[in-house]
Motif scaffolding. Structure first.
Motif, PDB file in Angstrom:
ATOM      1  N   LEU A  92      52.538  79.479  -6.902  1.00 14.04           N
ATOM      2  CA  LEU A  92      52.641  78.071  -6.498  1.00 14.04           C
ATOM      3  C   LEU A  92      51.254  77.464  -6.317  1.00 14.04           C
ATOM      4  CD1 LEU A  92      55.554  78.317  -3.882  1.00 14.04           C
ATOM      5  CD2 LEU A  92      55.660  77.262  -6.145  1.00 14.04           C
ATOM      6  N   LYS A  93      50.392  78.216  -5.646  1.00 14.94           N
ATOM      7  CA  LYS A  93      49.063  77.698  -5.311  1.00 14.94           C
ATOM      8  C   LYS A  93      48.180  77.531  -6.553  1.00 14.94           C
ATOM      9  CE  LYS A  93      45.018  78.825  -2.582  1.00 14.94           C
ATOM     10  NZ  LYS A  93      44.339  79.859  -1.823  1.00 14.94           N
ATOM     11  N   ASN A  94      48.251  78.519  -7.465  1.00 19.20           N
ATOM     12  CA  ASN A  94      47.308  78.510  -8.583  1.00 19.20           C
ATOM     13  C   ASN A  94      47.829  77.812  -9.833  1.00 19.20           C
ATOM     14  OD1 ASN A  94      45.402  79.946  -7.061  1.00 19.20           O
ATOM     15  ND2 ASN A  94      46.493  81.858  -7.469  1.00 19.20           N
ATOM     16  N   SER A  95      49.154  77.729  -9.993  1.00 19.27           N
ATOM     17  CA  SER A  95      49.671  77.122 -11.235  1.00 19.27           C
ATOM     18  C   SER A  95      50.606  75.946 -10.994  1.00 19.27           C
ATOM     19  CB  SER A  95      50.440  78.162 -12.056  1.00 19.27           C
ATOM     20  OG  SER A  95      49.628  79.240 -12.371  1.00 19.27           O
ATOM     21  N   ILE A  96      51.677  76.198 -10.250  1.00 18.41           N
ATOM     22  CA  ILE A  96      52.767  75.204 -10.216  1.00 18.41           C
ATOM     23  C   ILE A  96      52.350  73.928  -9.472  1.00 18.41           C
ATOM     24  CG2 ILE A  96      55.179  74.790  -9.533  1.00 18.41           C
ATOM     25  CD1 ILE A  96      54.788  76.897 -11.793  1.00 18.41           C
ATOM     26  N   LEU A  97      51.830  74.069  -8.262  1.00 18.58           N
ATOM     27  CA  LEU A  97      51.469  72.859  -7.511  1.00 18.58           C
ATOM     28  C   LEU A  97      50.312  72.100  -8.178  1.00 18.58           C
ATOM     29  CD1 LEU A  97      52.056  74.061  -3.844  1.00 18.58           C
ATOM     30  CD2 LEU A  97      53.360  72.346  -5.091  1.00 18.58           C
ATOM     31  N   PRO A  98      49.246  72.790  -8.642  1.00 20.45           N
ATOM     32  CA  PRO A  98      48.194  72.027  -9.355  1.00 20.45           C
ATOM     33  C   PRO A  98      48.754  71.264 -10.565  1.00 20.45           C
ATOM     34  CG  PRO A  98      47.380  74.201  -8.772  1.00 20.45           C
ATOM     35  CD  PRO A  98      48.842  74.192  -8.430  1.00 20.45           C
ATOM     36  N   GLU A  99      49.707  71.897 -11.291  1.00 21.18           N
ATOM     37  CA  GLU A  99      50.298  71.204 -12.449  1.00 21.18           C
ATOM     38  C   GLU A  99      51.061  69.950 -11.995  1.00 21.18           C
ATOM     39  OE1 GLU A  99      52.967  73.620 -14.988  1.00 21.18           O
ATOM     40  OE2 GLU A  99      54.072  71.744 -15.346  1.00 21.18           O
ATOM     41  N   LEU A 100      51.834  70.099 -10.917  1.00 26.55           N
ATOM     42  CA  LEU A 100      52.623  68.952 -10.427  1.00 26.55           C
ATOM     43  C   LEU A 100      51.700  67.842  -9.908  1.00 26.55           C
ATOM     44  CD1 LEU A 100      55.539  70.813  -8.562  1.00 26.55           C
ATOM     45  CD2 LEU A 100      55.678  69.534 -10.721  1.00 26.55           C
ATOM     46  N   ARG A 105      49.717  62.414 -10.627  1.00 23.63           N
ATOM     47  CA  ARG A 105      48.560  61.723 -10.036  1.00 23.63           C
ATOM     48  C   ARG A 105      48.680  60.199 -10.163  1.00 23.63           C
ATOM     49  NH1 ARG A 105      44.503  63.013  -7.237  1.00 23.63           N
ATOM     50  NH2 ARG A 105      44.493  65.256  -7.477  1.00 23.63           N
ATOM     51  N   SER A 106      49.283  59.718 -11.232  1.00 19.60           N
ATOM     52  CA  SER A 106      49.355  58.253 -11.392  1.00 19.60           C
ATOM     53  C   SER A 106      50.330  57.628 -10.389  1.00 19.60           C
ATOM     54  CB  SER A 106      49.735  57.885 -12.825  1.00 19.60           C
ATOM     55  OG  SER A 106      50.999  58.420 -13.107  1.00 19.60           O
ATOM     56  N   THR A 107      51.413  58.340 -10.072  1.00 27.27           N
ATOM     57  CA  THR A 107      52.381  57.766  -9.107  1.00 27.27           C
ATOM     58  C   THR A 107      52.058  58.195  -7.672  1.00 27.27           C
ATOM     59  OG1 THR A 107      53.818  59.674  -9.416  1.00 27.27           O
ATOM     60  CG2 THR A 107      54.286  57.742 -10.775  1.00 27.27           C
ATOM     61  N   GLN A 108      51.288  59.252  -7.533  1.00 27.29           N
ATOM     62  CA  GLN A 108      50.940  59.815  -6.220  1.00 27.29           C
ATOM     63  C   GLN A 108      52.172  60.074  -5.351  1.00 27.29           C
ATOM     64  OE1 GLN A 108      47.598  57.276  -4.834  1.00 27.29           O
ATOM     65  NE2 GLN A 108      46.363  59.057  -5.322  1.00 27.29           N
ATOM     66  N   THR A 109      53.210  60.591  -5.996  1.00 28.61           N
ATOM     67  CA  THR A 109      54.395  61.023  -5.234  1.00 28.61           C
ATOM     68  C   THR A 109      54.654  62.494  -5.559  1.00 28.61           C
ATOM     69  OG1 THR A 109      55.903  60.464  -7.011  1.00 28.61           O
ATOM     70  CG2 THR A 109      55.582  58.772  -5.330  1.00 28.61           C
ATOM     71  N   LEU A 110      55.192  63.194  -4.592  1.00 29.97           N
ATOM     72  CA  LEU A 110      55.535  64.600  -4.799  1.00 29.97           C
ATOM     73  C   LEU A 110      56.747  64.894  -3.932  1.00 29.97           C
ATOM     74  CD1 LEU A 110      54.223  66.741  -6.529  1.00 29.97           C
ATOM     75  CD2 LEU A 110      52.701  67.287  -4.633  1.00 29.97           C
ATOM     76  N   ARG A 111      57.794  65.447  -4.564  1.00 25.85           N
ATOM     77  CA  ARG A 111      59.040  65.693  -3.812  1.00 25.85           C
ATOM     78  C   ARG A 111      59.405  67.167  -3.946  1.00 25.85           C
ATOM     79  NH1 ARG A 111      62.182  61.288  -2.515  1.00 25.85           N
ATOM     80  NH2 ARG A 111      64.089  62.445  -2.999  1.00 25.85           N
ATOM     81  N   ILE A 112      59.456  67.838  -2.797  1.00 18.13           N
ATOM     82  CA  ILE A 112      59.658  69.285  -2.768  1.00 18.13           C
ATOM     83  C   ILE A 112      60.766  69.609  -1.785  1.00 18.13           C
ATOM     84  CG2 ILE A 112      58.518  71.464  -2.171  1.00 18.13           C
ATOM     85  CD1 ILE A 112      55.901  70.262  -3.018  1.00 18.13           C
ATOM     86  N   CYS A 113      61.579  70.623  -2.111  1.00 19.95           N
ATOM     87  CA  CYS A 113      62.640  71.014  -1.173  1.00 19.95           C
ATOM     88  C   CYS A 113      62.639  72.517  -0.936  1.00 19.95           C
ATOM     89  CB  CYS A 113      63.998  70.584  -1.727  1.00 19.95           C
ATOM     90  SG  CYS A 113      65.342  71.051  -0.628  1.00 19.95           S
ATOM     91  N   SER A 114      62.798  72.892   0.320  1.00 27.14           N
ATOM     92  CA  SER A 114      63.073  74.287   0.673  1.00 27.14           C
ATOM     93  C   SER A 114      64.568  74.334   1.002  1.00 27.14           C
ATOM     94  CB  SER A 114      62.219  74.672   1.894  1.00 27.14           C
ATOM     95  OG  SER A 114      62.726  75.835   2.514  1.00 27.14           O
ATOM     96  N   ALA A 115      65.358  74.882   0.073  1.00 27.36           N
ATOM     97  CA  ALA A 115      66.824  74.879   0.226  1.00 27.36           C
ATOM     98  C   ALA A 115      67.247  76.215   0.840  1.00 27.36           C
ATOM     99  CB  ALA A 115      67.475  74.672  -1.137  1.00 27.36           C
ATOM    100  N   GLY A 116      67.876  76.147   2.016  1.00 31.28           N
ATOM    101  CA  GLY A 116      68.122  77.360   2.806  1.00 31.28           C
ATOM    102  C   GLY A 116      66.820  77.677   3.524  1.00 31.28           C
ATOM    103  N   CYS A 117      66.339  76.656   4.279  1.00 33.31           N
ATOM    104  CA  CYS A 117      64.961  76.733   4.825  1.00 33.31           C
ATOM    105  C   CYS A 117      64.886  77.561   6.096  1.00 33.31           C
ATOM    106  CB  CYS A 117      64.445  75.334   5.120  1.00 33.31           C
ATOM    107  SG  CYS A 117      65.405  74.464   6.375  1.00 33.31           S
ATOM    108  N   SER A 118      66.043  77.884   6.678  1.00 37.30           N
ATOM    109  CA  SER A 118      66.075  78.636   7.927  1.00 37.30           C
ATOM    110  C   SER A 118      65.180  77.976   8.983  1.00 37.30           C
ATOM    111  CB  SER A 118      65.713  80.100   7.676  1.00 37.30           C
ATOM    112  OG  SER A 118      65.930  80.814   8.872  1.00 37.30           O
ATOM    113  N   THR A 119      64.343  78.752   9.661  1.00 42.22           N
ATOM    114  CA  THR A 119      63.569  78.225  10.793  1.00 42.22           C
ATOM    115  C   THR A 119      62.277  77.501  10.362  1.00 42.22           C
ATOM    116  OG1 THR A 119      63.049  80.581  11.017  1.00 42.22           O
ATOM    117  CG2 THR A 119      64.400  79.643  12.707  1.00 42.22           C
ATOM    118  N   GLY A 120      62.131  77.247   9.081  1.00 46.65           N
ATOM    119  CA  GLY A 120      61.081  76.326   8.634  1.00 46.65           C
ATOM    120  C   GLY A 120      59.810  76.956   8.084  1.00 46.65           C
ATOM    121  N   GLU A 121      59.705  78.282   8.122  1.00 45.07           N
ATOM    122  CA  GLU A 121      58.446  78.901   7.683  1.00 45.07           C
ATOM    123  C   GLU A 121      58.116  78.545   6.226  1.00 45.07           C
ATOM    124  OE1 GLU A 121      60.784  80.343   9.509  1.00 45.07           O
ATOM    125  OE2 GLU A 121      59.997  81.940  10.790  1.00 45.07           O
ATOM    126  N   GLU A 122      59.148  78.512   5.364  1.00 44.21           N
ATOM    127  CA  GLU A 122      58.912  78.235   3.943  1.00 44.21           C
ATOM    128  C   GLU A 122      58.408  76.795   3.751  1.00 44.21           C
ATOM    129  OE1 GLU A 122      61.559  80.017   0.671  1.00 44.21           O
ATOM    130  OE2 GLU A 122      62.352  78.004   0.935  1.00 44.21           O
TER     131      GLU A 122
END
Ligand SMILES: C[S@@+](CC[C@H](N)C(=O)[O-])C[C@H]1O[C@@H](n2cnc3c(N)ncnc32)[C@H](O)[C@@H]1O
Length: 289
Positions: A92-100, A105-122
């Motif tokens: 995520l850190k080295n490939s996926i998030l930098p790509e997203l 960058r032109s819209t400056q929006t990013l939408r991410i979901c942790s599905a089954g997030c439990s106590t929030g660590e993810e």
């Protein structure tokens, strides 16, 4: 025959089916005995015999909704920790998030979901990664949504207070920089804590858009260590819903091998040394041909 014996002989199968329909959770034969105990525990609290308890759970009332929350707390496994699965987080850190970030960058929006997030660590791990990757974060419209079927874990997630067990394997620098010590516990600092929104959502329900949860147009969905508890047919249905909640070229990351035997023809499967990740195609028709 004791009460628990009569419950076992009379209601176990129909209860298992009801639980699968409501939550997607598959009750494996090895978990049957524990299930009896948990349901029996709730019957005793409410002082109901098994037919009445079954009737309550099979009704669509606010009382049954409340009781489902009690039972769900007993049935679900909330195990989680920060940066769980180092390899996937490094992908995520080295490939996926930098790509997203580059793509949006032109819209400056990013939408991410942790599905089954439990106590929030993810969700908080994602918030920390984004903070490190996006120095101009304030100029972005970032949504990090954490959803779960269990209200109790969501309340803990909102509090952002964790015992040291949640930090196993976490780089000391991250813990020092993003957490404040609170007695024997650690609380996530306010600037990270305000990033995710935690909301109640049952992934098994047929239509996310019929809920108040804004679970659509996602660039990235993490749904890890959730499918392992589901029936095969439920996994297929949930995968379809997650697919439709993704933006074109958005990514779905599951736990390793959680969905390997599923029909994934809608997705483009991308194999990295760290993990497999599933991408919504740019042109959905092209993948099916
Ligand atoms: C083992 S935890 C995984 C937490 C986190 N994703 C991780 O990998 O560390 C599984 C979570 O899935 C949630 N869950 C189970 N069934 C669900 C459903 N039908 N809808 C939403 N969440 C569900 C449970 O409540 C639990 O918090």
């Amino acid at each position: 025959m004791s009460q628990i014996e009569s419950f076992k002989s009379g209601f176990s199968a129909s209860f298992g089916q009801l639980i699968a329909e409501q939550t997607g959770l598959a009750i494996r034969p090895s978990a049957q005995a524990a299930l009896y105990q948990k349901i029996f525990q709730r019957m005793q609290v409410l002082q109901l015999a098994s037919p009445e308890y079954y009737q309550l759970m099979n009704s669509k009332t606010s009382e049954s909704d409340r009781e489902w929350q009690h039972l769900i707390t007993l049935l679900t496994n909330p195990e989680s920790y920060f940066f769980r699965d180092k390899e996937q987080f490094s992908l995520l850190k080295n490939s996926i998030l930098p790509e997203l970030i580059q793509r949006n960058r032109s819209t400056q929006t990013l939408r991410i979901c942790s599905a089954g997030c439990s106590t929030g660590e993810e969700a908080y791990s994602l918030a920390i990664l984004l903070t490190e990757l996006l120095p101009d974060q304030e100029q972005w419209n970032i949504k990090i949504l954490g959803v779960d079927i269990n209200l109790e874990v969501l309340q803990k997630a909102k509090l952002g207070l964790y015992r040291s067990w949640s930090f196993r394997g976490v780089d000391g620098r991250i813990q020092q920089r993003y957490f404040q010590s609170r007695g024997h516990e650690y609380q996530i600092i306010p600037s990270i804590r305000q990033l995710p929104q935690f909301q109640l959502l049952n992934l098994v329900q047929p239509d996310f858009s019929a809920t108040a949860v804004d679970f659509k147009d996602m660039d990235l969905i993490l749904c890890r260590n959730v499918f392992i508890y589901f029936e095969r047919s439920t996994i297929c249905a949930v995968l379809d819903r997650l697919y439709h909640a993704l933006n074109p070229r958005g990514y779905l990351l599951t736990g390793h091998a959680e969905v390997y035997d599923q029909d994934l023809e809608n997705f483009q499967v991308k194999v990295f040394p760290e993990s497999i990740i599933y991408q919504h195609p740019n042109d959905p028709i092209a993948v099916q041909e």
